[in-house]
Design a protein around this motif. Sequence first.
Motif, PDB file in Angstrom:
ATOM      1  N   CYS A  64       0.017   3.855   5.054  1.00  0.00           N
ATOM      2  CA  CYS A  64      -1.220   3.065   5.044  1.00  0.00           C
ATOM      3  C   CYS A  64      -1.328   2.124   6.235  1.00  0.00           C
ATOM      4  O   CYS A  64      -2.385   1.542   6.471  1.00  0.00           O
ATOM      5  N   GLN A 119      -8.102  -3.198   2.139  1.00  0.00           N
ATOM      6  CA  GLN A 119      -8.945  -2.950   0.973  1.00  0.00           C
ATOM      7  C   GLN A 119      -9.311  -4.243   0.257  1.00  0.00           C
ATOM      8  O   GLN A 119     -10.413  -4.389  -0.251  1.00  0.00           O
ATOM      9  N   LYS A 173       1.036  -0.538   6.907  1.00  0.00           N
ATOM     10  CA  LYS A 173       1.616  -1.865   6.715  1.00  0.00           C
ATOM     11  C   LYS A 173       2.771  -2.151   7.668  1.00  0.00           C
ATOM     12  O   LYS A 173       2.862  -3.244   8.234  1.00  0.00           O
ATOM     13  N   LEU A 207      -3.560  -2.408   1.556  1.00  0.00           N
ATOM     14  CA  LEU A 207      -3.984  -1.510   2.630  1.00  0.00           C
ATOM     15  C   LEU A 207      -4.042  -0.072   2.143  1.00  0.00           C
ATOM     16  O   LEU A 207      -3.287   0.326   1.262  1.00  0.00           O
ATOM     17  N   ASP A 208      -4.927   0.686   2.748  1.00  0.00           N
ATOM     18  CA  ASP A 208      -4.992   2.121   2.499  1.00  0.00           C
ATOM     19  C   ASP A 208      -5.628   2.777   3.714  1.00  0.00           C
ATOM     20  O   ASP A 208      -6.656   2.293   4.219  1.00  0.00           O
ATOM     21  N   GLN A 209      -4.983   3.824   4.206  1.00  0.00           N
ATOM     22  CA  GLN A 209      -5.490   4.583   5.349  1.00  0.00           C
ATOM     23  C   GLN A 209      -5.801   3.687   6.536  1.00  0.00           C
ATOM     24  O   GLN A 209      -6.814   3.849   7.226  1.00  0.00           O
ATOM     25  N   GLY A 210      -4.911   2.727   6.779  1.00  0.00           N
ATOM     26  CA  GLY A 210      -5.019   1.892   7.966  1.00  0.00           C
ATOM     27  C   GLY A 210      -6.035   0.778   7.899  1.00  0.00           C
ATOM     28  O   GLY A 210      -6.285   0.103   8.904  1.00  0.00           O
ATOM     29  N   ARG A 211      -6.644   0.548   6.742  1.00  0.00           N
ATOM     30  CA  ARG A 211      -7.664  -0.487   6.609  1.00  0.00           C
ATOM     31  C   ARG A 211      -7.361  -1.407   5.425  1.00  0.00           C
ATOM     32  O   ARG A 211      -6.787  -0.980   4.432  1.00  0.00           O
ATOM     33  N   HIS A 239       6.030  -1.063  -0.519  1.00  0.00           N
ATOM     34  CA  HIS A 239       5.159  -0.149  -1.270  1.00  0.00           C
ATOM     35  C   HIS A 239       5.317  -0.393  -2.757  1.00  0.00           C
ATOM     36  O   HIS A 239       4.655   0.241  -3.578  1.00  0.00           O
ATOM     37  N   GLY A 256       0.837  -1.191   0.000  1.00  0.00           N
ATOM     38  CA  GLY A 256       0.000   0.000   0.000  1.00  0.00           C
ATOM     39  C   GLY A 256       0.868   1.235   0.000  1.00  0.00           C
ATOM     40  O   GLY A 256       2.095   1.159   0.151  1.00  0.00           O
ATOM     41  N   PRO A 257       0.277   2.407  -0.169  1.00  0.00           N
ATOM     42  CA  PRO A 257       1.044   3.654  -0.204  1.00  0.00           C
ATOM     43  C   PRO A 257       1.644   3.984   1.157  1.00  0.00           C
ATOM     44  O   PRO A 257       1.262   3.399   2.182  1.00  0.00           O
ATOM     45  N   SER A 258       2.572   4.920   1.178  1.00  0.00           N
ATOM     46  CA  SER A 258       3.191   5.343   2.428  1.00  0.00           C
ATOM     47  C   SER A 258       2.130   5.810   3.414  1.00  0.00           C
ATOM     48  O   SER A 258       1.190   6.518   3.043  1.00  0.00           O
TER      49      SER A 258
END
Length: 374
Positions: A48, A221, A50, A215-219, A200, A44-46
């Motif tokens: 997120c 996907q 992970k 993952l994205d924004q702590g959740r 990433h 996932g992006p920075s």
Amino acid sequence: MAKVRLERITRQFVRSNATRETSNAGIADITFEVPDGAFWVLVGPSGCGKSTILRTIAGLEAATSGDLYIGDRLVNQIPARQRDVAMVFQNYALYPHMTVAENLAFGLQMRRVDAKATQERVETVAQMLAIDHLLDRKPGQLSGGQQQRVALGRAIARQPQVFLLDEPLSNLDAQLRDETRAELKRLHQQVGITTIYVTHDQVEAMTLADQIVVLDQGRIQQIGAPQTIYAQPANRMIATFLGSPPMNILSAVYDGTAFQINGQTVPCSELLRDHLQPIAGRLYDLGVRPEHVHITPDTGHLTVEISVVEPLGREVAVRANVPATERSPQQAIAFQCHPTQCPHVGDRLLLGLDFDQLFAFDRETGDTVYPSKQ
């Protein structure tokens, strides 16, 4: 080996000790189970979450709520040193005053493995990683790739239940990263230890993983096999994150039979029409991967103006813009072509899209409307 199970793990970060206000960082309601011997990748992006998940599994950070199991053992209250996991960090974390042999042996010595068994294991691991000729050197005398092998070797020598790897290849140059990635896959096939890998880099995720956790924004996907997620992304974020070059996203108006993109008509397959609401003027985000865009001067439907041309040897990467209209700003689209078709900046071309390979996303939620999950 051991399975790893997370049940509704949440980790909140405190922004201010005075107000106890929590930030949007952290992780929320993370649930998944990694089977014995599997290789799973968290991607996932920075920011997120992970690395937070990995550090929580290792015991370097504590979950705010939820349960974490390694094997059948609940480890929430068990300190990191007793969890029987080995972690490889981005910065390698080698002891500079120790030789390669001493670095490889350090974890075994801390666990009071006898000297003979330690030496045998160090030699075995060094041969496995082709660093047996470097045992007398210190980290400062090694290349980045050699240091990475030592860091991996130190983890392997411990024979833990679980490997945790936090972006271990990010400091290597492109060629060495490719070589080491292939070596990692071979090593996992050889030692078979349950592995959770954080990156990433979507290429690493696609090539290494048995299963990917996006993952994205702590959740979370989506969880699935690499090719499944690539072919059936759950939402627009996943579709644009996995794939190199990334998927093109074009704002389109559906008129009931076709799409209008900046006033240009793009046909819609019958299968896709069956998944769209027959509402004239409904907005969708239309997705098409660069490999499904072609220069088709006789049969194309989308006129574009070339903005960037990047020769790559056997192919040419091209960036173009769909011209703006009074109601719509210009939209970018990327594709590849053969060098014999190489256009020039400023050219106007007609592009064809593989209609059977189009994706449609809900404009507001980002959820995938088409293709639907099988």
